[in-house]
Design a protein around this motif. Sequence first.
Motif, mmCIF file in Angstrom:
data_model
loop_
_atom_site.group_PDB
_atom_site.id
_atom_site.type_symbol
_atom_site.label_atom_id
_atom_site.label_comp_id
_atom_site.label_asym_id
_atom_site.label_seq_id
_atom_site.Cartn_x
_atom_site.Cartn_y
_atom_site.Cartn_z
ATOM 1 N N LEU A 130 25.168 9.239 -31.760
ATOM 2 C CA LEU A 130 25.824 10.671 -31.034
ATOM 3 C C LEU A 130 26.826 11.043 -31.765
ATOM 4 O O LEU A 130 27.446 11.978 -31.660
ATOM 5 N N ILE A 131 27.591 9.761 -32.297
ATOM 6 C CA ILE A 131 28.844 10.337 -33.125
ATOM 7 C C ILE A 131 28.790 11.287 -34.060
ATOM 8 O O ILE A 131 29.521 11.950 -34.810
ATOM 9 N N GLU A 132 27.655 10.830 -34.857
ATOM 10 C CA GLU A 132 27.243 11.680 -36.017
ATOM 11 C C GLU A 132 26.918 13.033 -35.698
ATOM 12 O O GLU A 132 27.464 14.116 -36.225
ATOM 13 N N VAL A 133 26.428 13.422 -34.469
ATOM 14 C CA VAL A 133 26.291 14.614 -33.911
ATOM 15 C C VAL A 133 27.431 15.285 -33.537
ATOM 16 O O VAL A 133 27.793 16.372 -34.065
ATOM 17 N N ALA A 134 28.479 14.597 -33.100
ATOM 18 C CA ALA A 134 29.837 14.997 -32.909
ATOM 19 C C ALA A 134 30.487 15.657 -34.039
ATOM 20 O O ALA A 134 30.924 16.504 -33.968
ATOM 21 N N GLU A 135 30.367 14.541 -34.940
ATOM 22 C CA GLU A 135 30.837 14.929 -36.519
ATOM 23 C C GLU A 135 30.202 16.530 -36.888
ATOM 24 O O GLU A 135 31.052 17.281 -37.455
ATOM 25 N N GLU A 136 28.989 16.526 -36.834
ATOM 26 C CA GLU A 136 28.098 17.669 -37.260
ATOM 27 C C GLU A 136 28.720 18.749 -36.443
ATOM 28 O O GLU A 136 29.104 20.035 -37.002
ATOM 29 N N ARG A 137 28.903 18.823 -35.029
ATOM 30 C CA ARG A 137 29.203 19.854 -34.348
ATOM 31 C C ARG A 137 30.729 20.166 -34.556
ATOM 32 O O ARG A 137 31.236 21.522 -34.728
ATOM 33 N N ALA A 138 31.827 19.249 -34.786
ATOM 34 C CA ALA A 138 33.259 19.497 -35.247
ATOM 35 C C ALA A 138 32.961 20.302 -36.714
ATOM 36 O O ALA A 138 33.689 21.069 -36.725
ATOM 37 N N PHE A 142 35.119 0.976 -32.172
ATOM 38 C CA PHE A 142 35.561 2.527 -32.591
ATOM 39 C C PHE A 142 36.297 2.243 -34.100
ATOM 40 O O PHE A 142 36.212 3.028 -34.954
ATOM 41 N N LEU A 143 37.213 1.108 -34.184
ATOM 42 C CA LEU A 143 37.476 1.071 -35.766
ATOM 43 C C LEU A 143 36.499 0.546 -36.685
ATOM 44 O O LEU A 143 36.426 1.025 -37.530
ATOM 45 N N ALA A 144 35.433 -0.158 -36.067
ATOM 46 C CA ALA A 144 34.280 -0.275 -37.112
ATOM 47 C C ALA A 144 33.680 1.038 -37.547
ATOM 48 O O ALA A 144 32.870 1.140 -38.528
ATOM 49 N N MET A 145 33.679 2.017 -36.502
ATOM 50 C CA MET A 145 33.287 3.392 -36.916
ATOM 51 C C MET A 145 34.087 4.274 -37.617
ATOM 52 O O MET A 145 33.847 5.611 -37.767
ATOM 53 N N GLY A 146 35.156 3.737 -37.931
ATOM 54 C CA GLY A 146 36.276 4.629 -39.026
ATOM 55 C C GLY A 146 37.110 5.425 -38.103
ATOM 56 O O GLY A 146 37.847 6.051 -38.730
ATOM 57 N N PHE A 147 37.306 5.101 -37.099
ATOM 58 C CA PHE A 147 38.484 5.708 -36.212
ATOM 59 C C PHE A 147 39.577 4.942 -36.560
ATOM 60 O O PHE A 147 39.614 3.579 -36.872
ATOM 61 N N GLN A 148 40.727 5.575 -36.321
ATOM 62 C CA GLN A 148 41.966 4.833 -36.380
ATOM 63 C C GLN A 148 42.976 5.254 -35.280
ATOM 64 O O GLN A 148 43.001 6.433 -34.708
ATOM 65 N N GLU A 149 43.563 4.269 -34.869
ATOM 66 C CA GLU A 149 44.603 4.436 -33.617
ATOM 67 C C GLU A 149 45.445 5.482 -34.125
ATOM 68 O O GLU A 149 46.373 5.200 -35.120
ATOM 69 N N VAL A 150 45.931 6.354 -33.217
ATOM 70 C CA VAL A 150 47.063 7.487 -33.415
ATOM 71 C C VAL A 150 48.027 7.472 -32.360
ATOM 72 O O VAL A 150 48.866 8.415 -32.628
ATOM 73 N N GLY A 151 47.782 6.653 -31.288
ATOM 74 C CA GLY A 151 48.779 6.749 -30.079
ATOM 75 C C GLY A 151 48.409 6.092 -28.768
ATOM 76 O O GLY A 151 47.155 5.681 -28.850
ATOM 77 N N ARG A 152 49.258 5.746 -28.415
ATOM 78 C CA ARG A 152 49.110 5.403 -26.650
ATOM 79 C C ARG A 152 49.785 5.958 -25.890
ATOM 80 O O ARG A 152 50.832 6.417 -26.004
ATOM 81 N N THR A 153 48.950 6.169 -24.783
ATOM 82 C CA THR A 153 49.686 6.943 -23.473
ATOM 83 C C THR A 153 49.590 6.256 -22.304
ATOM 84 O O THR A 153 48.561 5.121 -22.030
ATOM 85 N N ALA A 154 50.430 6.555 -21.201
ATOM 86 C CA ALA A 154 50.304 5.863 -19.936
ATOM 87 C C ALA A 154 49.814 7.205 -18.987
ATOM 88 O O ALA A 154 50.178 8.248 -19.254
ATOM 89 N N HIS A 155 49.089 6.556 -18.040
ATOM 90 C CA HIS A 155 48.446 7.438 -17.035
ATOM 91 C C HIS A 155 49.683 7.750 -16.054
ATOM 92 O O HIS A 155 50.533 6.831 -15.947
ATOM 93 N N PRO A 156 49.795 8.913 -15.384
ATOM 94 C CA PRO A 156 50.769 8.813 -14.233
ATOM 95 C C PRO A 156 50.893 7.754 -13.535
ATOM 96 O O PRO A 156 49.855 7.051 -13.009
ATOM 97 N N GLY A 157 52.331 7.541 -13.266
ATOM 98 C CA GLY A 157 52.873 6.412 -12.193
ATOM 99 C C GLY A 157 52.705 5.249 -13.206
ATOM 100 O O GLY A 157 52.978 3.995 -12.469
ATOM 101 N N PHE A 158 52.523 4.963 -14.296
ATOM 102 C CA PHE A 158 52.464 3.829 -15.212
ATOM 103 C C PHE A 158 53.492 3.592 -16.135
ATOM 104 O O PHE A 158 53.663 4.814 -16.859
ATOM 105 N N ASP A 159 54.056 2.633 -16.139
ATOM 106 C CA ASP A 159 55.199 2.530 -17.216
ATOM 107 C C ASP A 159 54.967 1.844 -18.440
ATOM 108 O O ASP A 159 55.661 1.357 -19.114
ATOM 109 N N ARG A 160 53.527 1.586 -18.636
ATOM 110 C CA ARG A 160 53.005 0.943 -19.838
ATOM 111 C C ARG A 160 51.743 1.800 -20.193
ATOM 112 O O ARG A 160 51.388 2.838 -19.570
#
Length: 156
Positions: free
Chosen positions: A96-104, A127-145
């Motif tokens: 399915l990730i290959e399909v996503a890559e084709e569509r992108a 995800f790291l094993a599939m070649g993805f790299q971490e690019v950021g971290r975010t907090a959901h509303p109301g969370f301080d982490r």
Amino acid sequence: MTPRRITDPALWPPMLALLREAFAFMDGRIDPPSSLRDLTPEVLSAQAEGGEIWIIDETDVGIAACIVLTPKTDALYLGKLAVAAAFRGRGLARRLIEVAEERARERGLPALELQTRVELVENQAAFLAMGFQEVGRTAHPGFDRATSITYRRAVF
């Protein structure tokens, strides 16, 4: 098993059933709870109109895997990637990730993007094993982490 794009609302209930089964292990593990609790057939219809929904079906069991693709200005966002327990380890998520890559690539988008929760270290490793790299971290509303990690992978 061949991936196919779906738009038929009759397939939303079995897709929701797959997602609930596949995401059940997160209950009580992630905070805040998954947005899956707000996912309805109407929301899936809107996602199919604004993006794409792909599945892999298996005749005997119905939907074996699914993914929701949503175009952004600089990436194709991958959401609600799920594989039924009986089909894990067979490469369906990778397919399915290959399909996503084709569509992108067809849309002229340079990257795939997805998010996972900080508590889900097994997803992070996959995800790291599939070649993805971490690019950021975010907090959901109301969370301080940080509650989510964003990953990207270039489309070649």
